[in-house]
Design a protein around this motif. Structure first.
Motif, PDB file in Angstrom:
ATOM      1  N   SER A 171      47.826  39.099  37.331  1.00 42.51           N
ATOM      2  CA  SER A 171      46.733  40.069  37.386  1.00 42.51           C
ATOM      3  C   SER A 171      45.467  39.453  37.972  1.00 42.51           C
ATOM      4  O   SER A 171      44.743  40.097  38.745  1.00 42.51           O
ATOM      5  CB  SER A 171      46.449  40.628  35.994  1.00 42.51           C
ATOM      6  OG  SER A 171      46.159  39.583  35.075  1.00 42.51           O
ATOM      7  N   CYS A 172      45.182  38.221  37.623  1.00 42.71           N
ATOM      8  CA  CYS A 172      43.993  37.552  38.156  1.00 42.71           C
ATOM      9  C   CYS A 172      44.110  37.378  39.673  1.00 42.71           C
ATOM     10  O   CYS A 172      43.142  37.595  40.409  1.00 42.71           O
ATOM     11  CB  CYS A 172      43.799  36.203  37.475  1.00 42.71           C
ATOM     12  SG  CYS A 172      42.240  35.379  37.886  1.00 42.71           S
ATOM     13  N   SER A 173      45.295  37.014  40.149  1.00 43.64           N
ATOM     14  CA  SER A 173      45.497  36.839  41.589  1.00 43.64           C
ATOM     15  C   SER A 173      45.380  38.169  42.329  1.00 43.64           C
ATOM     16  O   SER A 173      44.863  38.223  43.448  1.00 43.64           O
ATOM     17  CB  SER A 173      46.872  36.211  41.855  1.00 43.64           C
ATOM     18  OG  SER A 173      46.924  34.885  41.367  1.00 43.64           O
ATOM     19  N   VAL A 174      45.853  39.248  41.713  1.00 43.50           N
ATOM     20  CA  VAL A 174      45.730  40.576  42.330  1.00 43.50           C
ATOM     21  C   VAL A 174      44.255  40.934  42.496  1.00 43.50           C
ATOM     22  O   VAL A 174      43.819  41.378  43.569  1.00 43.50           O
ATOM     23  CB  VAL A 174      46.451  41.640  41.479  1.00 43.50           C
ATOM     24  CG1 VAL A 174      46.132  43.046  41.996  1.00 43.50           C
ATOM     25  CG2 VAL A 174      47.960  41.408  41.491  1.00 43.50           C
ATOM     26  N   GLY A 175      43.477  40.723  41.444  1.00 42.95           N
ATOM     27  CA  GLY A 175      42.047  40.972  41.544  1.00 42.95           C
ATOM     28  C   GLY A 175      41.379  40.075  42.565  1.00 42.95           C
ATOM     29  O   GLY A 175      40.466  40.508  43.286  1.00 42.95           O
ATOM     30  N   ILE A 200      42.088  41.226  35.885  1.00 44.95           N
ATOM     31  CA  ILE A 200      41.918  41.793  37.226  1.00 44.95           C
ATOM     32  C   ILE A 200      40.432  41.804  37.596  1.00 44.95           C
ATOM     33  O   ILE A 200      40.049  41.437  38.714  1.00 44.95           O
ATOM     34  CB  ILE A 200      42.503  43.220  37.300  1.00 44.95           C
ATOM     35  CG1 ILE A 200      44.033  43.175  37.189  1.00 44.95           C
ATOM     36  CG2 ILE A 200      42.099  43.901  38.612  1.00 44.95           C
ATOM     37  CD1 ILE A 200      44.684  44.548  37.124  1.00 44.95           C
ATOM     38  N   ILE A 201      39.593  42.205  36.644  1.00 41.57           N
ATOM     39  CA  ILE A 201      38.141  42.227  36.879  1.00 41.57           C
ATOM     40  C   ILE A 201      37.633  40.816  37.176  1.00 41.57           C
ATOM     41  O   ILE A 201      36.880  40.603  38.134  1.00 41.57           O
ATOM     42  CB  ILE A 201      37.401  42.811  35.657  1.00 41.57           C
ATOM     43  CG1 ILE A 201      37.877  44.234  35.366  1.00 41.57           C
ATOM     44  CG2 ILE A 201      35.891  42.772  35.878  1.00 41.57           C
ATOM     45  CD1 ILE A 201      37.669  45.204  36.509  1.00 41.57           C
ATOM     46  N   VAL A 202      38.037  39.844  36.343  1.00 35.88           N
ATOM     47  CA  VAL A 202      37.645  38.450  36.587  1.00 35.88           C
ATOM     48  C   VAL A 202      38.116  38.004  37.968  1.00 35.88           C
ATOM     49  O   VAL A 202      37.384  37.328  38.703  1.00 35.88           O
ATOM     50  CB  VAL A 202      38.223  37.529  35.496  1.00 35.88           C
ATOM     51  CG1 VAL A 202      38.064  36.064  35.888  1.00 35.88           C
ATOM     52  CG2 VAL A 202      37.530  37.777  34.162  1.00 35.88           C
TER      53      VAL A 202
END
Length: 516
Positions: A72-76, A131-133
Motif C-alpha cells: 500500500s505504501c508503494s502504491v501511494g 497509502i496516504i503516507v
C-alpha cells in the motif's frame, strides 16, 4: 539578458561550498530519513501485529495482510511521485516543498490510531493510512532531488545529492533502534501478555512523525531555485537577484521585486504536452528517460523484495526467537540493526565520498554487476551456505547491501535530477522514481505469492535467482544514461544551446508581461 542569465547560473555552479548548501542537504535529508523510517519500520511492525491481531494464525501475519500493508505504501508512492513531480515543474519547487511532509506527518499519526471496528478491520485501516503516507513519501523524491541539484555546485553536486539520499540508511537503522528500545522497555509487559506489543508498534510508527515535524518549517521557508525562476517562470531579473542573494548571503530572495517576465524566445521553450512529446520523442532524450526509469525499476525489484522482507531472511539465519513474542521481536530488531550497520549505512556513505570522483554511470554499472554476481551466489548457493554457516550468509548478505547503496540505489536517485531540462526535471524524475516503485510492487506481490512454494519460505532461493536476472538487465539499461560528473545542469540538459541561439526578435510590449 541571456548572458546575465548564463553568468548567474555559472556563479551558482562555481560558488564556494557554504552553510546554505549544508542547510539544503540537512532539510532534504531529514525528509529521506523520515521516508526510510516509515517504509522499513513496517518490517518490525508486521512481526508485532502478528502477535497482537492474529494469535489464531500461530501469531503470524497472514501473507495477504502482510503484502497489503507493505504494498500500500508503494502504491501511494507511485501516485505521489507522478503528481508532485508534475506539480513541482508546473507551479514551482518552493510551493510544493513541505506539503508532502505534511501528508507524511498526518498519515503517520493516522496509522498510530487505527484499530479493529465493526465497519473496518485493523489491517484495512492501516493500509489506507499507508497509502496516504506513501503519497507524501513519493512527493519527496523528485522535490528533494531537484531542489538539491539546482542549488548545488557542479563540483559537489553528486556528493550533496548522495548525502541527502544516504539519510535513508540512517532512517532504516533508526527504525531498528527505536524498535529495540521500545521492545526492551515493554519486556515485562510483553512476557505477561503478548497483546502489549500493540503499544510497542504504535510507538515505533509514531516516532516517524518527529523528524518530519522538526524539518517542516525549514522546508516551507526554503527559497525557490533561481533556475526555476529564470527558465520556467521567465523572471530573469528576479532569478538573477535571487541567485546573487543565495551566493552571497544564503538568503531566501533577492531585492528585485518587479517580477517582470522576459520573452521566452531568448531562453527555453515553454513546457507543454506537445513540447514534452517532441522533446522525449527524440531518441537522444527518450533513451535517457528509458534508462533512468528501467534502471530504477530493475533495482527496486530486488531492493524492496529483500528490504521489506528482511524479517523472513533474518529468521532463516537464526534470528527467529523460537516463537516467544518478546524474543522474536527483539531478535528481528537486532538483526535489522546488524544488517544496516554492516551493509546499508557504509554503502551509502562510500557513494557520498566517491561519486564525484568515480562518476555516476561507473558506480551504477559496477553496482549492478556486483549485485548480479552476489545474487547468483546467494540464490544458487542459498541452502548450502545456510547449512554450512549462518555467519557466512550474513557476510554475503551485508556485501550485497553495500553494493546496493554503493551502486544503483544511490545513482538512480541522482541521475534523473541532473540530466533533464529545468522545465521537465521534476516530472522526469517523478516518472523514473515511479517506475522504481512499480518494480517494488511487483517484487512485494511476487515475494508474497512465491516464497512459500513447496513449503514455508522454501522458494526464497529461486527469488534470489530472479533478482540476479533483474540486476543483469539493469547493467544494460545503465548504458543508456549519460555520465553527469563534472557537468553543469545546462550542459547535461542541452539548455545551454538556447543561450547562444541567434534571434532577430526584438522584445516588444506584447512580449513583456507582469506576472502578478
Amino acid at each position: 539578458m541571456v548572458e546575465r542569465r548564463r553568468a548567474a547560473l555559472e556563479e551558482i555552479d562555481n560558488a564556494k561550498f557554504g552553510w546554505f548548501h549544508i542547510r539544503a542537504c540537512i532539510v532534504s535529508g531529514i525528509g529521506f530519513f523520515t521516508d526510510a523510517y516509515d517504509i522499513f519500520a513496517i518490517n518490525l511492525v508486521s512481526t508485532m501485529i502478528g502477535f497482537v491481531y492474529f494469535a489464531e494464525n500461530n501469531s503470524q501475519t497472514p501473507h495477504n495482510v502482510d503484502t497489503a500493508i507493505k504494498v500500500s505504501c508503494s502504491v501511494g508512492t507511485v501516485v505521489g511521485q507522478l503528481l508532485f513531480g508534475y506539480l513541482a515543474d508546473r507551479v514551482g519547487r518552493k510551493r510544493m516543498y513541505g506539503i508532502e511532509l505534511m501528508i507524511i506527518i498526518i498519515g503517520t499519526i493516522g496509522q498510530t490510531l487505527v484499530g479493529n471496528g465493526p465497519a473496518m478491520s485493523f489491517w484495512a485501516a492501516i493500509t489506507f493510512w499507508r497509502i496516504i503516507v506513501g503519497i507524501g513519501i513519493g512527493g519527496d523524491y523528485p522535490l528533494s532531488s531537484v531542489i538539491t541539484a539546482e542549488f548545488a555546485t557542479t563540483k559537489r553536486r553528486g556528493a550533496m545529492m548522495a548525502a541527502v539520499f544516504a539519510m535513508q540508511g540512517i532512517g532504516q537503522l533508526s527504525a531498528g533502534l527505536v524498535g529495540l528500545i521500545a521492545t526492551a522497555g515493554y519486556k515485562n509487559a510483553i512476557h505477561a501478555d503478548q497483546a502489549n506489543l500493540d503499544s510497542v508498534w504504535r510507538i515505533v510508527i509514531g516516532m516517524g512523525a518527529v523528524p518530519g515535524t522538526i524539518a517542516l518549517y525549514y522546508r516551507l521557508t526554503i527559497p525557490e531555485t533561481p533556475r526555476f525562476t529564470i527558465d520556467v517562470e521567465q523572471k530573469i531579473e528576479k532569478g538573477i537577484s535571487d541567485a546573487k542573494a543565495f551566493i552571497e548571503h544564503g538568503a531566501s530572495n533577492g531585492d528585485y521585486t518587479d517580477n517582470i517576465a522576459v520573452a521566452r524566445a531568448n531562453t527555453s521553450p515553454k513546457a507543454s504536452w506537445s513540447d514534452f512529446c517532441r522533446f522525449f520523442g527524440q531518441w537522444k532524450n527518450g533513451k535517457i528517460l528509458l534508462g533512468t526509469a528501467y534502471s530504477w525499476f530493475a533495482l527496486d525489484v530486488a531492493w524492496y523484495g529483500l528490504g521489506l522482507n528482511n524479517s523472513i531472511i533474518l529468521q532463516n539465519i537464526g534470528f527467529a526467537g523460537d516463537g516467544d513474542p518478546y524474543n522474536t521481536v527483539y531478535r528481528v530488531c537486532v538483526g535489522n540493526i546488524i544488517i544496516n550497520l554492516l551493509g546499508s549505512v557504509p554503502g551509502y556513505w562510500i557513494s557520498v565520498f566517491t561519486i564525484d570522483r568515480l562518476g555516476r554511470k561507473f558506480i551504477q554499472i559496477m553496482g549492478f554487476t556486483m549485485l548480479t554476481i552476489m545474487f547468483i551466489i546467494l540464490g544458487f548457493g542459498y541452502n548450502a551456505i545456510l547449512a554450512k554457516s549462518s555467519t557466512l550468509f550474513i557476510v554475503l548478505y551485508a556485501i550485497t547491501q553495500i553494493f546496493f547503496n554503493f551502486g544503483p540505489n544511490t545513482t538512480t536517485f541522482i541521475v534523473p535530477g541532473e540530466c533533464f531540462p529545468t522545465r521537465y526535471r521534476s516530472t522526469a524524475h517523478g516518472i523514473s522514481a515511479a517506475s522504481g516503485k512499480v518494480g517494488s510492487i511487483v517484487a512485494q506481490v511476487g515475494f508474497g505469492l512465491l516464497k512459500d512454494i513447496g513449503g514455508s519460505n522454501k522458494w526464497i532461493n529461486h527469488l534470489l535467482q530472479l533478482f540476479a536476472f533483474f540486476m543483469l538487465t539493469g547493467i544494460f539499461s545503465s548504458f543508456l544514461i549519460p555520465e553527469t560528473k563534472g557537468k553543469s545542469l545546462e550542459e547535461l540538459s542541452g539548455e545551454d544551446q538556447y543561450d547562444s541561439r541567434p534571434t532577430n526578435k526584438t522584445v516588444s510590449d506584447e512580449d513583456i508581461k507582469v506576472s502578478y
